[in-house]
Scaffold this motif. Structure first.
Motif, PDB file in Angstrom:
ATOM      1  N   LYS A   1      -2.707   3.267  11.206  1.00 24.81           N
ATOM      2  CA  LYS A   1      -2.843   1.816  11.309  1.00 24.81           C
ATOM      3  C   LYS A   1      -3.173   1.214   9.955  1.00 24.81           C
ATOM      4  O   LYS A   1      -3.665   1.893   9.057  1.00 24.81           O
ATOM      5  CB  LYS A   1      -3.909   1.442  12.330  1.00 24.81           C
ATOM      6  CG  LYS A   1      -3.525   1.835  13.742  1.00 24.81           C
ATOM      7  CD  LYS A   1      -4.528   1.355  14.742  1.00 24.81           C
ATOM      8  CE  LYS A   1      -4.084   1.755  16.151  1.00 24.81           C
ATOM      9  NZ  LYS A   1      -5.021   1.307  17.153  1.00 24.81           N
ATOM     10  N   LEU A   2      -2.895  -0.063   9.854  1.00 26.11           N
ATOM     11  CA  LEU A   2      -3.235  -0.839   8.671  1.00 26.11           C
ATOM     12  C   LEU A   2      -4.146  -1.976   9.070  1.00 26.11           C
ATOM     13  O   LEU A   2      -4.076  -2.465  10.196  1.00 26.11           O
ATOM     14  CB  LEU A   2      -1.970  -1.458   8.058  1.00 26.11           C
ATOM     15  CG  LEU A   2      -0.947  -0.541   7.426  1.00 26.11           C
ATOM     16  CD1 LEU A   2       0.328  -1.316   7.126  1.00 26.11           C
ATOM     17  CD2 LEU A   2      -1.500   0.056   6.152  1.00 26.11           C
TER      18      LEU A   2
ATOM     19  N   THR B   1      -7.703  -4.398  -0.749  1.00 27.65           N
ATOM     20  CA  THR B   1      -6.658  -3.390  -0.792  1.00 27.65           C
ATOM     21  C   THR B   1      -7.155  -1.980  -1.048  1.00 27.65           C
ATOM     22  O   THR B   1      -6.506  -1.211  -1.740  1.00 27.65           O
ATOM     23  CB  THR B   1      -5.622  -3.751  -1.882  1.00 27.65           C
ATOM     24  OG1 THR B   1      -6.322  -3.867  -3.119  1.00 27.65           O
ATOM     25  CG2 THR B   1      -4.885  -5.014  -1.572  1.00 27.65           C
TER      26      THR B   1
ATOM     27  N   PRO C   1      -5.322   0.598   4.402  1.00 24.46           N
ATOM     28  CA  PRO C   1      -5.208   1.641   5.420  1.00 24.46           C
ATOM     29  C   PRO C   1      -6.447   1.658   6.309  1.00 24.46           C
ATOM     30  O   PRO C   1      -7.559   1.432   5.834  1.00 24.46           O
ATOM     31  CB  PRO C   1      -5.082   2.932   4.610  1.00 24.46           C
ATOM     32  CG  PRO C   1      -5.510   2.592   3.236  1.00 24.46           C
ATOM     33  CD  PRO C   1      -5.411   1.130   3.052  1.00 24.46           C
TER      34      PRO C   1
ATOM     35  N   PHE D   1      -4.489   6.667   4.432  1.00 26.65           N
ATOM     36  CA  PHE D   1      -3.497   6.102   5.332  1.00 26.65           C
ATOM     37  C   PHE D   1      -2.425   7.128   5.637  1.00 26.65           C
ATOM     38  O   PHE D   1      -1.842   7.701   4.753  1.00 26.65           O
ATOM     39  CB  PHE D   1      -2.855   4.856   4.727  1.00 26.65           C
ATOM     40  CG  PHE D   1      -1.757   4.278   5.570  1.00 26.65           C
ATOM     41  CD1 PHE D   1      -2.023   3.812   6.838  1.00 26.65           C
ATOM     42  CD2 PHE D   1      -0.466   4.220   5.113  1.00 26.65           C
ATOM     43  CE1 PHE D   1      -1.020   3.281   7.634  1.00 26.65           C
ATOM     44  CE2 PHE D   1       0.536   3.703   5.885  1.00 26.65           C
ATOM     45  CZ  PHE D   1       0.267   3.234   7.154  1.00 26.65           C
TER      46      PHE D   1
ATOM     47  N   SER E   1      -5.491  -5.604  12.927  1.00 27.93           N
ATOM     48  CA  SER E   1      -5.220  -4.171  12.914  1.00 27.93           C
ATOM     49  C   SER E   1      -3.765  -4.003  13.350  1.00 27.93           C
ATOM     50  O   SER E   1      -3.385  -4.449  14.440  1.00 27.93           O
ATOM     51  CB  SER E   1      -6.158  -3.453  13.885  1.00 27.93           C
ATOM     52  OG  SER E   1      -5.788  -2.093  13.993  1.00 27.93           O
TER      53      SER E   1
ATOM     54  N   VAL F   1       0.866  -1.180   0.000  1.00 28.11           N
ATOM     55  CA  VAL F   1       0.000   0.000   0.000  1.00 28.11           C
ATOM     56  C   VAL F   1       0.899   1.225   0.000  1.00 28.11           C
ATOM     57  O   VAL F   1       2.051   1.172   0.438  1.00 28.11           O
ATOM     58  CB  VAL F   1      -0.987   0.052   1.201  1.00 28.11           C
ATOM     59  CG1 VAL F   1      -1.648  -1.269   1.428  1.00 28.11           C
ATOM     60  CG2 VAL F   1      -0.374   0.558   2.445  1.00 28.11           C
TER      61      VAL F   1
ATOM     62  N   ASP G   1       1.314   5.193   1.318  1.00 24.33           N
ATOM     63  CA  ASP G   1       0.787   6.139   2.295  1.00 24.33           C
ATOM     64  C   ASP G   1       0.736   7.532   1.679  1.00 24.33           C
ATOM     65  O   ASP G   1       1.150   7.739   0.524  1.00 24.33           O
ATOM     66  CB  ASP G   1       1.564   6.084   3.608  1.00 24.33           C
ATOM     67  CG  ASP G   1       2.999   6.582   3.501  1.00 24.33           C
ATOM     68  OD1 ASP G   1       3.329   7.323   2.547  1.00 24.33           O
ATOM     69  OD2 ASP G   1       3.802   6.240   4.392  1.00 24.33           O
TER      70      ASP G   1
ATOM     71  N   GLN H   1      -7.356   1.833  -0.684  1.00 25.95           N
ATOM     72  CA  GLN H   1      -6.191   2.605  -0.256  1.00 25.95           C
ATOM     73  C   GLN H   1      -6.490   4.093  -0.130  1.00 25.95           C
ATOM     74  O   GLN H   1      -5.969   4.904  -0.884  1.00 25.95           O
ATOM     75  CB  GLN H   1      -5.050   2.403  -1.253  1.00 25.95           C
ATOM     76  CG  GLN H   1      -4.603   0.987  -1.311  1.00 25.95           C
ATOM     77  CD  GLN H   1      -3.314   0.856  -2.060  1.00 25.95           C
ATOM     78  OE1 GLN H   1      -2.464   1.739  -2.010  1.00 25.95           O
ATOM     79  NE2 GLN H   1      -3.150  -0.236  -2.725  1.00 25.95           N
TER      80      GLN H   1
ATOM     81  N   LEU I   1      -3.253  -5.844   2.558  1.00 21.22           N
ATOM     82  CA  LEU I   1      -3.137  -4.668   3.426  1.00 21.22           C
ATOM     83  C   LEU I   1      -4.152  -3.620   2.986  1.00 21.22           C
ATOM     84  O   LEU I   1      -4.459  -3.506   1.804  1.00 21.22           O
ATOM     85  CB  LEU I   1      -1.745  -4.055   3.324  1.00 21.22           C
ATOM     86  CG  LEU I   1      -0.555  -4.912   3.689  1.00 21.22           C
ATOM     87  CD1 LEU I   1       0.746  -4.157   3.379  1.00 21.22           C
ATOM     88  CD2 LEU I   1      -0.600  -5.307   5.151  1.00 21.22           C
TER      89      LEU I   1
END
Length: 197
Positions: A153-154, A190, A148, A195, A166, A99, A101, A192, A146
């Protein structure tokens, strides 16, 4: 009679577990949402496990079996090839994930280790993060998907068990979590957005 009921129950649990492991793990089914960019750059990204597009920085990140490659999305020119130290992958289960960020950095999982790698989007330096599975420290699993979750946290699914976690990357701790909705594609959960590391 009682032993027959137990045997039938065990068989159903095994069938259910096998169905969970295999559902959604087709390599021909793209992950839902903005992460699915394979069709746009198929000539460039033939050997990728996961592909992520950073529209803000006009980059394409490709997670391969040997490395992570970062391309300029405008001209498909390779910007950087990054090798992940101590990274491993197994092809028996769902693939590892990646992922991006909000800073343009990538977080990469292994599907056989409870560990994450962060590739800084500016310097391309790699940091490793061992993840402790709270109250499941003896489990030997990795993360296959994964997403966000906000607040740094993911959310992650373990491979091959399919349990939902988590992860606090800064603390290196993962706690069992309940998914907000039924997961339709265990290998490609996934989404996204939002995040922040």
């Amino acid at each position: 009679m009682r032993s027959r009921i137990i045997v039938v129950g065990l068989i159903w649990w095994i069938v259910l577990f096998a169905a969970m492991l295999t559902s959604g793990c087709s390599r021909n089914v793209p992950a839902p949402g903005p992460a699915a960019t394979r069709a746009d750059h198929s000539s460039l990204l033939q050997d990728g496990i996961r592909i992520r597009r950073d529209a803000v920085r006009n980059r394409i990140w490709l997670l391969g079996l040997e490395d992570v490659r970062v391309y300029d999305a405008a001209n498909e020119r390779l910007i950087r090839r990054v090798v992940l130290p101590n990274w491993s992958v197994a092809r028996y289960a769902c693939d590892p994930d990646m992922v991006l960020d909000e800073s343009g950095s990538a977080i990469v999982s292994s599907n056989v280790q409870a560990r994450l790698w962060r590739i800084d989007g500016g310097t391309f330096t790699v940091s490793e993060h061992d993840i402790t599975l709270h109250e499941r420290e003896n489990w030997d699993v990795g993360f296959a998907a994964l997403a966000p979750a906000g607040n740094g946290k993911l959310l992650a699914l373990t491979s091959p068990a399919g349990s939902f976690w988590s992860i606090d990357l800064n603390k290196g701790i993962a706690q069992l979590a309940a998914p907000a909705a039924a997961l339709q594609n265990l290998c490609g959960h996934t989404a996204q957005k939002g995040f922040r590391p």
